[in-house]
Design a protein around this motif. Structure first.
Motif, PDB file in Angstrom:
ATOM      1  N   ASP A 124      -7.984  13.521  33.731  1.00 55.22           N
ATOM      2  CA  ASP A 124      -6.564  13.819  33.538  1.00 55.22           C
ATOM      3  C   ASP A 124      -5.872  13.926  34.883  1.00 55.22           C
ATOM      4  OD1 ASP A 124      -6.464  14.080  30.697  1.00 55.22           O
ATOM      5  OD2 ASP A 124      -7.584  15.953  30.908  1.00 55.22           O
ATOM      6  N   ARG A 125      -6.627  14.332  35.875  1.00 51.53           N
ATOM      7  CA  ARG A 125      -6.044  14.462  37.207  1.00 51.53           C
ATOM      8  C   ARG A 125      -7.143  14.366  38.255  1.00 51.53           C
ATOM      9  NH1 ARG A 125      -6.703  18.950  34.713  1.00 51.53           N
ATOM     10  NH2 ARG A 125      -4.925  18.477  33.408  1.00 51.53           N
ATOM     11  N   VAL A 126      -6.726  13.938  39.441  1.00 52.30           N
ATOM     12  CA  VAL A 126      -7.688  13.767  40.523  1.00 52.30           C
ATOM     13  C   VAL A 126      -7.185  14.551  41.733  1.00 52.30           C
ATOM     14  CG1 VAL A 126      -8.838  12.105  42.028  1.00 52.30           C
ATOM     15  CG2 VAL A 126      -8.231  11.456  39.676  1.00 52.30           C
ATOM     16  N   ILE A 127      -8.046  15.406  42.238  1.00 52.40           N
ATOM     17  CA  ILE A 127      -7.713  16.155  43.451  1.00 52.40           C
ATOM     18  C   ILE A 127      -8.609  15.613  44.555  1.00 52.40           C
ATOM     19  CG2 ILE A 127      -7.779  18.431  44.550  1.00 52.40           C
ATOM     20  CD1 ILE A 127      -7.342  19.595  41.675  1.00 52.40           C
ATOM     21  N   LEU A 128      -7.985  15.185  45.637  1.00 51.54           N
ATOM     22  CA  LEU A 128      -8.742  14.578  46.727  1.00 51.54           C
ATOM     23  C   LEU A 128      -8.891  15.581  47.860  1.00 51.54           C
ATOM     24  CD1 LEU A 128      -9.953  11.870  47.751  1.00 51.54           C
ATOM     25  CD2 LEU A 128      -7.709  11.408  48.786  1.00 51.54           C
ATOM     26  N   LEU A 129     -10.120  15.749  48.338  1.00 55.86           N
ATOM     27  CA  LEU A 129     -10.336  16.654  49.463  1.00 55.86           C
ATOM     28  C   LEU A 129     -10.575  15.828  50.726  1.00 55.86           C
ATOM     29  CD1 LEU A 129     -12.631  19.493  48.073  1.00 55.86           C
ATOM     30  CD2 LEU A 129     -10.378  19.774  49.111  1.00 55.86           C
ATOM     31  N   GLU A 130      -9.737  16.089  51.728  1.00 52.99           N
ATOM     32  CA  GLU A 130      -9.930  15.436  53.021  1.00 52.99           C
ATOM     33  C   GLU A 130      -9.849  16.504  54.090  1.00 52.99           C
ATOM     34  OE1 GLU A 130      -8.079  10.990  52.978  1.00 52.99           O
ATOM     35  OE2 GLU A 130      -6.781  12.579  52.253  1.00 52.99           O
ATOM     36  N   ASP A 131     -10.868  16.584  54.913  1.00 52.89           N
ATOM     37  CA  ASP A 131     -10.930  17.640  55.928  1.00 52.89           C
ATOM     38  C   ASP A 131     -10.632  19.001  55.318  1.00 52.89           C
ATOM     39  OD1 ASP A 131     -11.524  15.783  57.912  1.00 52.89           O
ATOM     40  OD2 ASP A 131      -9.378  15.343  58.202  1.00 52.89           O
ATOM     41  N   TYR A 132     -11.227  19.273  54.173  1.00 53.75           N
ATOM     42  CA  TYR A 132     -11.106  20.546  53.444  1.00 53.75           C
ATOM     43  C   TYR A 132      -9.727  20.771  52.835  1.00 53.75           C
ATOM     44  CZ  TYR A 132     -14.888  21.167  56.816  1.00 53.75           C
ATOM     45  OH  TYR A 132     -15.981  20.977  57.606  1.00 53.75           O
ATOM     46  N   ALA A 133      -8.814  19.802  52.981  1.00 60.18           N
ATOM     47  CA  ALA A 133      -7.468  20.005  52.443  1.00 60.18           C
ATOM     48  C   ALA A 133      -7.316  19.221  51.141  1.00 60.18           C
ATOM     49  CB  ALA A 133      -6.418  19.569  53.459  1.00 60.18           C
ATOM     50  N   PRO A 134      -6.942  19.879  50.059  1.00 59.99           N
ATOM     51  CA  PRO A 134      -6.774  19.174  48.796  1.00 59.99           C
ATOM     52  C   PRO A 134      -5.409  18.486  48.722  1.00 59.99           C
ATOM     53  CG  PRO A 134      -6.406  21.523  48.476  1.00 59.99           C
ATOM     54  CD  PRO A 134      -6.739  21.339  49.932  1.00 59.99           C
ATOM     55  N   SER A 135      -5.387  17.292  48.105  1.00 62.13           N
ATOM     56  CA  SER A 135      -4.106  16.659  47.826  1.00 62.13           C
ATOM     57  C   SER A 135      -4.163  16.031  46.442  1.00 62.13           C
ATOM     58  CB  SER A 135      -3.768  15.612  48.893  1.00 62.13           C
ATOM     59  OG  SER A 135      -4.753  14.598  48.867  1.00 62.13           O
ATOM     60  N   GLU A 136      -2.995  15.767  45.895  1.00 65.57           N
ATOM     61  CA  GLU A 136      -2.889  15.172  44.566  1.00 65.57           C
ATOM     62  C   GLU A 136      -3.140  13.671  44.696  1.00 65.57           C
ATOM     63  OE1 GLU A 136      -2.480  15.271  41.450  1.00 65.57           O
ATOM     64  OE2 GLU A 136      -1.361  13.460  40.977  1.00 65.57           O
ATOM     65  N   ALA A 137      -4.042  13.117  43.897  1.00 66.47           N
ATOM     66  CA  ALA A 137      -4.367  11.694  44.037  1.00 66.47           C
ATOM     67  C   ALA A 137      -4.393  10.990  42.687  1.00 66.47           C
ATOM     68  CB  ALA A 137      -5.720  11.539  44.746  1.00 66.47           C
ATOM     69  N   THR A 138      -3.775  11.589  41.666  1.00 63.48           N
ATOM     70  CA  THR A 138      -3.869  10.990  40.332  1.00 63.48           C
ATOM     71  C   THR A 138      -3.162   9.637  40.267  1.00 63.48           C
ATOM     72  OG1 THR A 138      -3.788  13.246  39.508  1.00 63.48           O
ATOM     73  CG2 THR A 138      -3.679  11.493  37.869  1.00 63.48           C
ATOM     74  N   SER A 139      -1.949   9.528  40.842  1.00 63.37           N
ATOM     75  CA  SER A 139      -1.239   8.261  40.712  1.00 63.37           C
ATOM     76  C   SER A 139      -1.929   7.161  41.514  1.00 63.37           C
ATOM     77  CB  SER A 139       0.240   8.405  41.104  1.00 63.37           C
ATOM     78  OG  SER A 139       0.340   9.182  42.255  1.00 63.37           O
ATOM     79  N   ARG A 140      -2.462   7.533  42.671  1.00 61.29           N
ATOM     80  CA  ARG A 140      -3.239   6.536  43.423  1.00 61.29           C
ATOM     81  C   ARG A 140      -4.462   6.103  42.628  1.00 61.29           C
ATOM     82  NH1 ARG A 140      -5.206   8.335  48.870  1.00 61.29           N
ATOM     83  NH2 ARG A 140      -6.558   6.507  48.802  1.00 61.29           N
TER      84      ARG A 140
END
Ligand code: ADP
Ligand code: MG
Length: 565
Positions: free
Chosen positions: A406-422
């Motif tokens: 339903d949703r994707v949370i991307l972790l980069e360098d410990y920082a989460p970002s919203e990545a569902t539309s990508r």
């Protein structure tokens, strides 16, 4: 005080057994010392004592309800632990001479046997190594310990300022921190969330072996704007952070970018943490279960048929038993058992999962036609749709999960970002997997467990006890609980063992779900002391969840459990 002193003088240099004369209560002025169990020699397990103050001068607000009382008891346990270290001399002769201990709490706040706050007194339960020279009583050292140092520990750790040293402001912070976490966890269902992590939370730990916060270089948590939720807490007021909604949530990211750390924080988010831990406001649904592969475990009569079809030889999986499960069957059993006892959130980490349970690609589907396993990727959506069970799954390598999230949370360098539309664009670019028949997920059949199959006999005696965090001993069997990641301290393991002992004593057959839930409800209502102990001293226990009690029973080798008749 005089009686204790006189007895010590009388037994000085006598054989160690003379310490028996100290049994019973002693009036030591500010408090009463109960010598509940006196050890037989300096090398035996230490003596068990309780100290009970004669009054409770603490602000009533610190223990005015159950949540606050548990938090305040936790605070005082830590206070006693710290003052023992500061005041008691420690080693004082042979064996355990001079050692003084109170149950050692982990980073979480739990109901424990270590300390009881009543309106009229405060009682701490400890273990004391009565001092010896060789194998004879060392009364001088015992006098120092019991009549000088111990009263000082009590004054510093169990009496509020100005008479004692307990700082009520710190106690209040402790109690309020726990109150906020409990409140926040209670809010999750109505907010449609399965978990919440406050901005500023510190999730990484000092090391794999330590549950303390990472001190240097920890990147504080910061919610992506898209998942930002504000909550109003009774003590801290408005707090914002990341709310994870119900459904299927994918946590993606490169290796070493903090995925497992986030998932672990969620799995421990079923408990409250002490101030300074960093995870005070990282909470998950109280019934969340971390699911992993656990090859080698035994399984008794579990219905895994919704996940794994008939096995070779036409063996059915509605009533699956094995003394040595594979990676995939163990993971399926772990899920079925979690659903049986009741859960609204599964937490799954690719790192600790069986690959063939998580996924099967097109080529394998083509080559292997007789695969009985429905991979988890096909189950996560039906789990939510049919059973209302949400999932947070950590994935680094398997992009197919993008299709079902339903949703994707991307972790980069410990920082989460919203990545569902990508993720949606990517699934358009690379053709999605062959869609599967939209399957329903049915709950596993509930089981009955037979008490008589658990044998507590060990020689003449019956035993049911904890052996550190990861093992319980039931009669001659050692049950391995080291894969239960949500068991947090040895006191819980001890309580789990004693709950099982009590159930076996009661005999008969019970539904697994009721058994585990009612046992934990009973113990939380009556108190852990109701699980017994020696002459008034209950030993070291902390309250476990029903999930862990059931999980322990499920791992007993000769357990007889099966479909309800
Ligand atoms: P992954 O599961 O993505 O491979 P881990 O969660 O195991 O990554 O984290 C890798 C390392 O980074 C661990 O040593 C962990 O303690 C550390 N770490 C995780 N989150 C943070 C953070 N927010 N700040 C600093 N270090 C972190
Ligand atoms: Mg990892």
């Amino acid at each position: 005080m005089q009686r204790l002193g006189a007895t010590l003088d009388r037994i000085d240099r006598r054989g160690y057994g003379a310490y028996k004369d100290l049994s019973g209560p002693h009036d030591l002025g500010r408090f009463t010392l109960f010598m509940d169990r006196v050890q037989r020699d300096p090398f035996a397990p230490p003596s068990l004592v309780r100290v009970r103050t004669k009054e409770n001068a603490f602000d009533r607000a610190l223990f005015e309800n159950a949540v606050r009382r548990v938090a305040f008891e936790d605070f005082l346990t830590r206070s006693v632990e710290g003052e023992i270290r500061a005041v008691m001399r420690g080693d004082r002769g042979s064996g355990g001479s001079g050692r003084v201990e109170i149950q050692r709490p982990s980073q979480v706040v739990l109901p424990r046997t270590s300390l009881v706050v009543e309106p009229g007194n405060v009682e701490a339960r400890m273990a004391v190594g009565l001092p010896a020279r060789g194998r004879s009583v060392d009364a001088r050292a015992a006098r120092k310990m019991l009549l000088e140092e111990l009263p000082e520990v009590v004054r510093r750790s169990l009496v509020p300022a100005p008479e004692g040293d307990v700082n009520e402001e710190r106690a209040r912070l402790h109690v309020e921190t726990v109150g906020d976490a409990e409140h926040l966890r209670g809010l999750l269902p109505e907010l449609g969330l399965v978990a919440f992590v406050a901005n500023g939370a510190v999730l990484p730990r000092e090391s794999g072996a330590s549950d303390r916060p990472l001190r240097e270089g920890a990147v504080p948590f910061k919610s992506p704007e898209e998942y930002r939720v504000e909550v109003d807490l009774p003590n801290q007021g408005v707090v914002s952070g990341m709310g994870i909604p119900e459904g299927v949530t994918l946590v993606a990211g490169g290796g070493f970018h903090g995925k497992s750390t986030l998932l672990s924080a969620l799995s421990w988010g079923v408990y409250d943490h002490v101030p300074g831990d960093g995870r005070e406001l990282a909470v998950a649904r109280e019934d969340a279960v971390k699911i992993r592969a656990e090859d080698g475990r035994s399984v008794s009569g579990v219905d895994i048929s919704a996940m794994i079809g008939d096995l070779p030889g036409g063996r059915t999986t509605e009533d699956f038993s094995t003394s040595n499960a594979s990676g995939s069957t163990s993971q399926a059993a772990n899920i079925a058992e979690a659903l049986e006892v009741g859960t609204s959130l599964l937490l799954v980490d690719e790192d600790t999962s069986a690959t063939n349970f998580m996924i099967r690609d097109e080529r394998m589907r083509e080559l292997v036609r007789s695969e009985p396993i429905s991979p988890f990727i096909d189950l996560v959506r039906p789990l939510h749709r049919s059973l209302g069970v949400s999932t947070v799954v950590v994935v680094g390598g398997v992009g197919d999960y993008l299709d079902v999230a339903d949703r994707v949370i991307l972790l980069e360098d410990y920082a989460p970002s919203e990545a569902t539309s990508r993720a949606r664009e990517i699934t358009k670019k690379f053709p999605p997997r062959a869609p599967l028949a939209c399957r329903e997920m049915r709950p596993p059949r509930e089981r009955t467990v037979h008490a008589s199959s658990i044998d507590l006999r060990r020689g003449e005696r019956q035993t049911a006890r904890g052996r550190g965090l990861g093992t319980i001993e039931l009669g001659r069997e050692r049950v391995d609980l080291s894969s239960l990641e949500q068991l947090v301290e040895a006191g819980q393991t001890e309580a789990v063992a004693r709950i099982i002992g009590k159930f076996v004593g009661a005999g008969g057959a019970r539904g697994m779900r009721e058994l585990a839930r009612e046992a934990v409800a009973f113990v939380s209502e009556r108190g852990l002391d109701s699980l017994g102990g020696f002459d008034g001293h209950p030993g070291e226990m902390s309250l476990p969840r029903a999930q862990e009690v059931a999980a322990a029973i499920n791992r007993v080798h000769l357990l007889r459990a099966g479909r309800r008749l």
